[in-house]
Enzyme design. Structure first.
Site, PDB file in Angstrom:
ATOM      1  N   LYS A 187     -16.656  -0.007  30.116  1.00  0.00           N
ATOM      2  CA  LYS A 187     -16.685  -0.030  28.902  1.00  0.00           C
ATOM      3  C   LYS A 187     -15.676  -0.828  28.299  1.00  0.00           C
ATOM      4  O   LYS A 187     -15.778  -1.336  27.251  1.00  0.00           O
ATOM      5  CB  LYS A 187     -16.967   1.705  28.086  1.00  0.00           C
ATOM      6  CG  LYS A 187     -18.216   2.346  28.629  1.00  0.00           C
ATOM      7  CD  LYS A 187     -19.397   1.553  27.968  1.00  0.00           C
ATOM      8  CE  LYS A 187     -19.731   1.836  26.507  1.00  0.00           C
ATOM      9  NZ  LYS A 187     -21.099   1.114  25.996  1.00  0.00           N
TER      10      LYS A 187
ATOM     11  N   THR B 151     -16.922   3.917  23.274  1.00  0.00           N
ATOM     12  CA  THR B 151     -16.633   5.694  23.562  1.00  0.00           C
ATOM     13  C   THR B 151     -15.374   5.623  23.501  1.00  0.00           C
ATOM     14  O   THR B 151     -14.129   4.913  23.861  1.00  0.00           O
ATOM     15  CB  THR B 151     -17.197   6.096  25.066  1.00  0.00           C
ATOM     16  OG1 THR B 151     -16.754   7.175  25.617  1.00  0.00           O
ATOM     17  CG2 THR B 151     -17.010   4.720  26.022  1.00  0.00           C
ATOM     18  N   ASP B 152     -14.866   6.950  23.326  1.00  0.00           N
ATOM     19  CA  ASP B 152     -13.588   7.404  23.373  1.00  0.00           C
ATOM     20  C   ASP B 152     -12.717   7.207  24.744  1.00  0.00           C
ATOM     21  O   ASP B 152     -11.685   7.095  24.731  1.00  0.00           O
ATOM     22  CB  ASP B 152     -13.385   8.749  22.837  1.00  0.00           C
ATOM     23  CG  ASP B 152     -14.136   9.944  23.383  1.00  0.00           C
ATOM     24  OD1 ASP B 152     -14.693   9.563  24.454  1.00  0.00           O
ATOM     25  OD2 ASP B 152     -13.910  11.205  23.149  1.00  0.00           O
ATOM     26  N   GLU B 153     -13.634   7.333  25.847  1.00  0.00           N
ATOM     27  CA  GLU B 153     -13.345   7.373  27.039  1.00  0.00           C
ATOM     28  C   GLU B 153     -12.304   6.014  27.463  1.00  0.00           C
ATOM     29  O   GLU B 153     -11.661   6.036  28.439  1.00  0.00           O
ATOM     30  CB  GLU B 153     -14.099   7.599  28.215  1.00  0.00           C
ATOM     31  CG  GLU B 153     -15.016   8.562  27.622  1.00  0.00           C
ATOM     32  CD  GLU B 153     -16.000   9.409  28.788  1.00  0.00           C
ATOM     33  OE1 GLU B 153     -15.737   9.278  29.969  1.00  0.00           O
ATOM     34  OE2 GLU B 153     -16.923   9.932  28.574  1.00  0.00           O
TER      35      GLU B 153
ATOM     36  N   TYR C  44     -16.741   4.275  34.920  1.00  0.00           N
ATOM     37  CA  TYR C  44     -17.473   4.231  33.364  1.00  0.00           C
ATOM     38  C   TYR C  44     -16.561   3.599  32.470  1.00  0.00           C
ATOM     39  O   TYR C  44     -16.935   2.344  31.926  1.00  0.00           O
ATOM     40  CB  TYR C  44     -18.234   5.405  33.261  1.00  0.00           C
ATOM     41  CG  TYR C  44     -18.624   5.556  31.819  1.00  0.00           C
ATOM     42  CD1 TYR C  44     -19.409   4.594  31.282  1.00  0.00           C
ATOM     43  CD2 TYR C  44     -17.832   6.459  30.986  1.00  0.00           C
ATOM     44  CE1 TYR C  44     -20.195   4.679  30.015  1.00  0.00           C
ATOM     45  CE2 TYR C  44     -18.510   6.669  29.733  1.00  0.00           C
ATOM     46  CZ  TYR C  44     -19.296   5.751  29.293  1.00  0.00           C
ATOM     47  OH  TYR C  44     -19.644   5.755  27.674  1.00  0.00           O
TER      48      TYR C  44
END
Ligand code: NAD
Ligand code: TYD
Length: 345
Positions: free
Chosen positions: A155, A125-127, A151
């Site tokens: 990741k 994810t971009d996060e 989260y």
């Protein structure tokens, strides 16, 4: 090709399975899913009679189970979606994020390396990159990882493990990092489905803070097309950013949904902000564009209209989630056998 898709009963995973069955009917797919609150076998209802699709009920943290699935189904490639995926839940209870997203990925990597899987696509994810100020350039694949929620940290840890396997063992893994998805089958805890369902029921629409936080939005089937390109044409060991090239403030998304539905802005409620709320995400997708020919096709306004239409046409799907009816029936009927082979129940 025999594909193992983990988390194939979730939002993006189920869209990906459907996309694959349509575009590559010659491949076989085995879905491995633990059917957590976010997993819903009804997401694959239309594929029940598909002989090229098998479902295994199980946890990616279960080493012996993963090993037997890889062996018994002669898996060539793994596409790893299974994860805890909601930032707010990671703030309320981070442990399960560490378990599924980090331990689960480590387990799957080790079993896949041992089984000599030829390709392993890890869905990230971009996060993991952290957040951006209003004038910062978008994240590139070279941007250092600076996760800011439990989260995102879980990741990012998984991404590091994947890259460590690439460097240490020459393991043929690839990583995709995508921005915010929306579309059919998205669990109604995330912004867009939550706002659509609340508006349909004339319930308040909770907007965190002042609603000025910015996300880049991609229609889920554009993401699936990008993942297919990475899976089949990506360079092993490489990271690919994917995104919709469509930055919007949350409040603008909410207004757009209300407008499509013809509902009043008075339904909006500004509520307490999320702790540590990332202000902005944006993606530089030049690598996927130039190397793979990736192009997000669905304009946001069109994608939102289609998504709203899907939620109007599939009220039984989200009402079963609201009542909790969607949970437990599979485990009650089949769970004792742990791994269930055969077409989707
Ligand atoms: P989701 O929460 O809708 O689905 C997750 C799926 O994984 C569910 O079917 C769940 O039952 C399954 N699962 C959870 N724990 C498991 C376990 N221990 N073993 C086996 N299965 C398990 O998630 P999503 O939104 O479809 O996201 C899928 C992946 O894509 C995640 O890895 C997420 O980090 C990533 N991602 C999501 C977005 C987004 O906007 N939703 C954007 C970029 C990347
Ligand atoms: P979300 O869909 O949870 O995705 P993510 O946190 O992974 O980006 O949230 C998208 C944006 O919408 C995020 O800035 C938080 C905001 N938001 C709200 O304002 N209200 C809500 O009820 C939710 C769930 C999210």
């Amino acid at each position: 090709m025999n594909l193992l898709v983990t988390g194939g009963c979730g939002f993006i995973g189920s869209n990906f399975v459907r996309w694959q069955r349509q575009h590559h009917p010659e491949d076989r797919i085995v879905v491995l899913d633990a059917l957590t609150y976010a997993g819903n076998l009804h997401n694959l209802d239309d594929l029940q009679a598909d002989p090229g699709l098998y479902f295994v009920y199980g946890d990616v943290c279960n080493g012996p189970l993963v090993e037997s699935v890889l062996r018994d189904h002669a898996i060539d490639a793994v596409v790893h979606f299974a994860a805890e995926s909601h930032v707010d839940r990671s703030i309320w209870g981070p442990s399960v994020f560490v378990q599924t997203n980090i331990v689960g990925t480590a387990n799957l990597l080790e079993a896949s390396r041992t089984a000599k899987v030829e390709r392993f696509l890890h869905i990230s994810t971009d996060e993991v990159y952290g957040d951006l100020g209003p004038d910062d350039p978008p994240f590139s694949e070279e941007t250092p990882l600076r996760p800011r929620s439990p989260y995102a940290a879980s990741k990012a840890a998984a991404d590091h493990l994947v890259l460590a396997y690439v460097h240490t063992y020459g393991f043929p893994a690839l990583i995709s990092r995508c921005s915010n998805n929306y579309g059919p089958y998205q669990f109604p805890e995330k912004l867009i489905p939550l706002m659509i369902i609340s508006a349909l029921q004339d319930q308040p629409l909770p907007v965190y803070g002042d609603g000025s936080h910015v996300r880049d939005w991609i229609y889920v089937l554009d993401h699936c097309a990008g993942l297919d390109l990475i899976l089949r044409r990506g360079r092993p060991g490489q990271v690919y950013n994917l995104g919709g090239m469509c930055e919007r403030r949350n409040i603008d998304i909410v207004h757009a949904i209300l407008e499509i539905l013809g509902k009043p802005a008075s339904l909006i409620r500004f509520v307490a902000d999320r702790p540590g709320h990332d202000r902005r995400y944006a993606m530089d997708i030049r690598r996927a564009r130039t190397e793979l020919g990736f192009e997000p096709c669905c304009p946001l306004e069109e994608g939102l209209r289609q998504t709203v239409r899907w939620f109007i046409d599939n009220q039984a799907w989200w009402q079963q989630i609201q009542t909790g009816e969607y949970r437990g029936w599979y485990q009650r009927n089949y769970g004792a056998r742990l791994a269930v082979e055969g077409a989707v129940a």
